[in-house]
Design an enzyme around this catalytic site. Sequence first.
Site, PDB file in Angstrom:
ATOM      1  N   GLU A   1      17.589  -6.745 -28.149  1.00  0.00           N
ATOM      2  CA  GLU A   1      18.405  -6.129 -27.093  1.00  0.00           C
ATOM      3  C   GLU A   1      19.904  -6.270 -27.321  1.00  0.00           C
ATOM      4  O   GLU A   1      20.693  -5.755 -26.521  1.00  0.00           O
ATOM      5  CB  GLU A   1      18.063  -6.751 -25.734  1.00  0.00           C
ATOM      6  CG  GLU A   1      16.647  -6.470 -25.284  1.00  0.00           C
ATOM      7  CD  GLU A   1      16.300  -7.166 -23.982  1.00  0.00           C
ATOM      8  OE1 GLU A   1      16.161  -6.489 -22.972  1.00  0.00           O
ATOM      9  OE2 GLU A   1      16.162  -8.408 -23.998  1.00  0.00           O
TER      10      GLU A   1
ATOM     11  N   CYS B   1      10.177  -0.731 -26.360  1.00  0.00           N
ATOM     12  CA  CYS B   1       9.720  -0.785 -24.963  1.00  0.00           C
ATOM     13  C   CYS B   1      10.796  -0.330 -23.983  1.00  0.00           C
ATOM     14  O   CYS B   1      10.583  -0.341 -22.779  1.00  0.00           O
ATOM     15  CB  CYS B   1       9.213  -2.175 -24.597  1.00  0.00           C
ATOM     16  SG  CYS B   1      10.489  -3.428 -24.670  1.00  0.00           S
TER      17      CYS B   1
ATOM     18  N   ASP C   1      18.884  -2.287 -22.852  1.00  0.00           N
ATOM     19  CA  ASP C   1      19.964  -3.250 -23.020  1.00  0.00           C
ATOM     20  C   ASP C   1      20.667  -3.082 -24.358  1.00  0.00           C
ATOM     21  O   ASP C   1      21.888  -3.273 -24.453  1.00  0.00           O
ATOM     22  CB  ASP C   1      19.434  -4.685 -22.869  1.00  0.00           C
ATOM     23  CG  ASP C   1      19.416  -5.110 -21.413  1.00  0.00           C
ATOM     24  OD1 ASP C   1      20.429  -4.881 -20.726  1.00  0.00           O
ATOM     25  OD2 ASP C   1      18.384  -5.633 -20.959  1.00  0.00           O
TER      26      ASP C   1
ATOM     27  N   HIS D   1       0.831  -1.206   0.000  1.00  0.00           N
ATOM     28  CA  HIS D   1       0.000   0.000   0.000  1.00  0.00           C
ATOM     29  C   HIS D   1       0.863   1.253   0.000  1.00  0.00           C
ATOM     30  O   HIS D   1       0.556   2.245  -0.655  1.00  0.00           O
ATOM     31  CB  HIS D   1      -0.920  -0.020   1.217  1.00  0.00           C
ATOM     32  CG  HIS D   1      -1.966  -1.082   1.115  1.00  0.00           C
ATOM     33  ND1 HIS D   1      -2.743  -1.476   2.154  1.00  0.00           N
ATOM     34  CD2 HIS D   1      -2.351  -1.837   0.062  1.00  0.00           C
ATOM     35  CE1 HIS D   1      -3.572  -2.430   1.760  1.00  0.00           C
ATOM     36  NE2 HIS D   1      -3.342  -2.664   0.498  1.00  0.00           N
TER      37      HIS D   1
ATOM     38  N   ARG E   1      24.764  -0.511 -17.965  1.00  0.00           N
ATOM     39  CA  ARG E   1      23.645   0.395 -17.707  1.00  0.00           C
ATOM     40  C   ARG E   1      23.419   0.657 -16.214  1.00  0.00           C
ATOM     41  O   ARG E   1      22.767   1.623 -15.835  1.00  0.00           O
ATOM     42  CB  ARG E   1      22.354  -0.156 -18.328  1.00  0.00           C
ATOM     43  CG  ARG E   1      21.904  -1.462 -17.743  1.00  0.00           C
ATOM     44  CD  ARG E   1      20.740  -2.056 -18.496  1.00  0.00           C
ATOM     45  NE  ARG E   1      19.457  -1.715 -17.924  1.00  0.00           N
ATOM     46  CZ  ARG E   1      18.332  -2.341 -18.220  1.00  0.00           C
ATOM     47  NH1 ARG E   1      18.328  -3.309 -19.119  1.00  0.00           N
ATOM     48  NH2 ARG E   1      17.207  -1.987 -17.674  1.00  0.00           N
TER      49      ARG E   1
HETATM   50  C1  PEP Z   1      15.279  -3.007 -22.228  1.00  0.00           C
HETATM   51  O1  PEP Z   1      16.336  -3.628 -22.087  1.00  0.00           O
HETATM   52  O2  PEP Z   1      15.163  -1.977 -22.916  1.00  0.00           O
HETATM   53  C2  PEP Z   1      14.054  -3.475 -21.548  1.00  0.00           C
HETATM   54  C3  PEP Z   1      12.881  -2.938 -21.807  1.00  0.00           C
HETATM   55  O3  PEP Z   1      14.192  -4.472 -20.630  1.00  0.00           O
HETATM   56  P1  PEP Z   1      14.730  -4.238 -19.136  1.00  0.00           P
HETATM   57  O4  PEP Z   1      14.839  -2.749 -18.905  1.00  0.00           O
HETATM   58  O5  PEP Z   1      13.742  -4.879 -18.224  1.00  0.00           O
HETATM   59  O6  PEP Z   1      16.043  -4.939 -19.176  1.00  0.00           O
HETATM   60 MG    MG Z   2      16.356  -5.573 -21.177  1.00  0.00          MG
END
Ligand code: PEP
Ligand code: MG
Length: 530
Positions: free
Chosen positions: A417, A488, A441, A181, A451
């Site tokens: 990736e 994404c 990635d 929560h 990263r």
């Molecule tokens: C990415 O690598 O861009 C991704 C969306 O996956 P994560 O950030 O979960 O590694």
């Molecule tokens: Mg990733």
Amino acid sequence: MTAVSEEIRLQGIPISGGIAIGTIHVVHHDDDWVVPEYEIEHIEEEIDRYRQALQKSREELLELQQFFEGEGAAIIGAQIQMLEDPLLTIELESRITLSKKNGESVFKGFMAEYMSFFSEEERLLDVKDIAARVLKHLYPHGTHPSIGGQGIVCSYELVPSYTAEASVQAFVTEIGGSTSHTALIAKAKAIPYVSNVRMDLIREQSGSVVIVDGNYGSVIVNPSPATIKMYQRKQQGQSVRFEPIHEEEGEVRTLDGTLVEVQANVENLADLELLKRAKIRKIGLVRSEFLCMRKELDLLSENEQYQIYKKLVQLAGEMEITFRLFDIGSDKKLLSVKGHEPNPALGERSIRFLLKHRKLFTTQIRAILRASQLGNVHLMLPLVTDIHELIEAKQVIYEEYKNLGMTGKLSIGCMVEVPAFVILCDEFAEECDFLSIGTNDLTQYTLAVDRSNPRTNDLYGEAHPSILWMIAHVVKVGDAKGVPVSICGELASNPRYTQTLLELGVRSLSCAPRYTSAIKKAIRQIDLSK
Ligand code: PEP
Ligand code: MG
């Protein structure tokens, strides 16, 4: 020479996004309130004092509730209801009458008994919260310390209303999951929050400067001037990204009428609330490893996973959902046992790990496939580098599909990736129903920059020309082969790059829930005909 405090870097679990820089305020939430106990003479007056404490607590909660919608408001609503429980009204009053003791001592004694009725952790935290609130009015000692606007609250655990009331920069706790929560309220207020950070490493540092990165779960105590500068830059980048989340139904088009699909990334069930408000129709990425974070992934049974996925599918209703299979390894330490690797980002992670640990792989597959019966589900494989990984994974998936007595064709896609995937994209596209570019990635592996290493953060060029080239290439291949392509990674959530991405041919973006409205707004201001 004065000693310079050493920079301490701690890694926790990101719960609520955003970056904050402030000073550490350690908050002790002592369950064991010390209250005086004494005989009373005027029972009616004491009962009246108790009723007023309940009434004041109720008023506070009602006022607080106005600032929230959806789940946040529901949490506070449940607490208001609790205050009306006959056990807290009639029973408590009769105990004061019979014992002839002061309200706070009777109430405190009773709360220990009352808590034993609740086994679920979240409810228990709500009861503790209510207890603290009522006691505060009966015996106004030990109330929450007031924290200035720059304060970053560090505590073993936090109760929901404290999170709701606090005017602070960020939260850091030792316990508390992303669907707690407290987390829901922190997210609703857009306050960065990192959990799973050991408090014994922080307690001694009260008053020190700290950076909290709620996007990646980093907590940096005594940051160097260079680190502060770097995070200040990042903060500026994020300030354009928070947007009100209410949206009209309807498609998203650029000024020249080009249709762009805005999807969302989901990490926990609470995100669904944001998506509904933002009228999102498609979940482009479920980070299943975070969704299942309540236990180490290798300890979760098929049925436990099924219950989680089922809940997500049910909450998503009409939305399409893309489940990414467990992205284990590298910076995501999610297993009860995982041997040390000298270079985990280049090690046994994601699809590589799943293919080598079949039980874990098939358990997840079966759970997702069972839940997929209830909705519109796609499967996505993380960190595919070699075509054989894709073929083998598909075989495993179809075998479980058959074992479950299911038939027909599944929708299976890949995350893009690693550069090898981009180079051989033509070949991969033949075997995929869709592609989703994970720029986080892809950038790490293309630029050879870790990263999650703050020291190399300035080298992590999120829109490096090589990455833009790769995006354009994958989109071109996808278009030629009729395979849908989406992005994404974080790049999709940053409106600064929306125009560039659309100019490269991207027509589908899967963003962090909080940024979907900002991205839609950016798209609606772009004219691709110019
Ligand atoms: C990415 O690598 O861009 C991704 C969306 O996956 P994560 O950030 O979960 O590694
Ligand atoms: Mg990733």
